[in-house]
Design an enzyme around this catalytic site. Sequence first.
Site, mmCIF file in Angstrom:
data_model
loop_
_atom_site.group_PDB
_atom_site.id
_atom_site.type_symbol
_atom_site.label_atom_id
_atom_site.label_comp_id
_atom_site.label_asym_id
_atom_site.label_seq_id
_atom_site.Cartn_x
_atom_site.Cartn_y
_atom_site.Cartn_z
ATOM 1 N N HIS A 42 0.764 -1.247 0.000
ATOM 2 C CA HIS A 42 0.000 0.000 0.000
ATOM 3 C C HIS A 42 0.795 1.299 0.000
ATOM 4 C CE1 HIS A 42 -3.586 -2.368 0.445
ATOM 5 N NE2 HIS A 42 -3.129 -2.917 1.557
ATOM 6 N N LYS A 65 -4.043 -10.222 -7.946
ATOM 7 C CA LYS A 65 -4.915 -9.654 -6.919
ATOM 8 C C LYS A 65 -5.978 -8.804 -7.618
ATOM 9 C CE LYS A 65 -4.732 -7.044 -2.591
ATOM 10 N NZ LYS A 65 -3.883 -6.270 -1.674
ATOM 11 N N ASN A 66 -7.240 -8.937 -7.217
ATOM 12 C CA ASN A 66 -8.344 -8.261 -7.904
ATOM 13 C C ASN A 66 -8.288 -6.744 -7.816
ATOM 14 O OD1 ASN A 66 -9.545 -10.594 -8.842
ATOM 15 N ND2 ASN A 66 -10.768 -10.853 -7.000
ATOM 16 N N LYS A 67 -7.920 -6.223 -6.649
ATOM 17 C CA LYS A 67 -7.886 -4.770 -6.470
ATOM 18 C C LYS A 67 -6.879 -4.418 -5.394
ATOM 19 C CE LYS A 67 -11.834 -5.004 -3.382
ATOM 20 N NZ LYS A 67 -13.164 -4.540 -3.057
ATOM 21 N N ASN A 68 -6.406 -3.186 -5.452
ATOM 22 C CA ASN A 68 -5.440 -2.724 -4.461
ATOM 23 C C ASN A 68 -5.402 -1.203 -4.485
ATOM 24 O OD1 ASN A 68 -3.311 -3.633 -2.534
ATOM 25 N ND2 ASN A 68 -2.044 -2.312 -3.819
ATOM 26 N N THR A 69 -5.082 -0.612 -3.351
ATOM 27 C CA THR A 69 -4.923 0.834 -3.262
ATOM 28 C C THR A 69 -3.509 1.155 -2.811
ATOM 29 O OG1 THR A 69 -7.251 1.103 -2.686
ATOM 30 C CG2 THR A 69 -5.782 2.944 -2.178
ATOM 31 N N HIS A 153 -3.044 -2.803 8.225
ATOM 32 C CA HIS A 153 -4.178 -3.075 7.335
ATOM 33 C C HIS A 153 -4.788 -1.762 6.863
ATOM 34 C CE1 HIS A 153 -7.845 -4.800 5.749
ATOM 35 N NE2 HIS A 153 -8.567 -4.058 6.566
#
Length: 158
Positions: A42, A65-69, A153
């Site tokens: 992140h 991985k489907n999505k990440n920020t 997290h």
Amino acid sequence: MVPKLFTSQICLLPLLGLLSAEGSPHARPQQYSRAQWFSIQHIQTAPLHCTSAMRAINKYQSRCKNKNTFLHTTFADVVNVCGNTNMTCPHNASLNNCHHSGVQVPLTYCNLTGPQTISNCVYSSTQANKFYVVACENRDPRDPPQYPVVPVHLDTII
């Protein structure tokens, strides 16, 4: 009847073992502390296109991985957010170790759009300035000693 029930329960045990061996889709590589894995996933001080940036994360998990920020800030700045007032985590109300950033940061949201094979994951990128909420915990011995509490997290982007 009883032996049949017992047998069917025994047959489920190997399946349960396979599921736990596979691990969570968000499982961190064991060589990293939770804070180190948070940073890898992140923290990105300078924006990169998502398809390139996600390669580092995907190689550890051997999947797309489907999505990440990605937050375009420093680890130290996110550590400072851990000093803000505790709040209930918006995405997990049973946890009370979340902290609101208080200031917006530039970020990039990555969304998987292309093939889902590890060799050619393709992502779209969306840039924004947003607040964020992180969960924090006491440091692991592998984390920098100057930070007693570290982010582990990314709970929410607001």
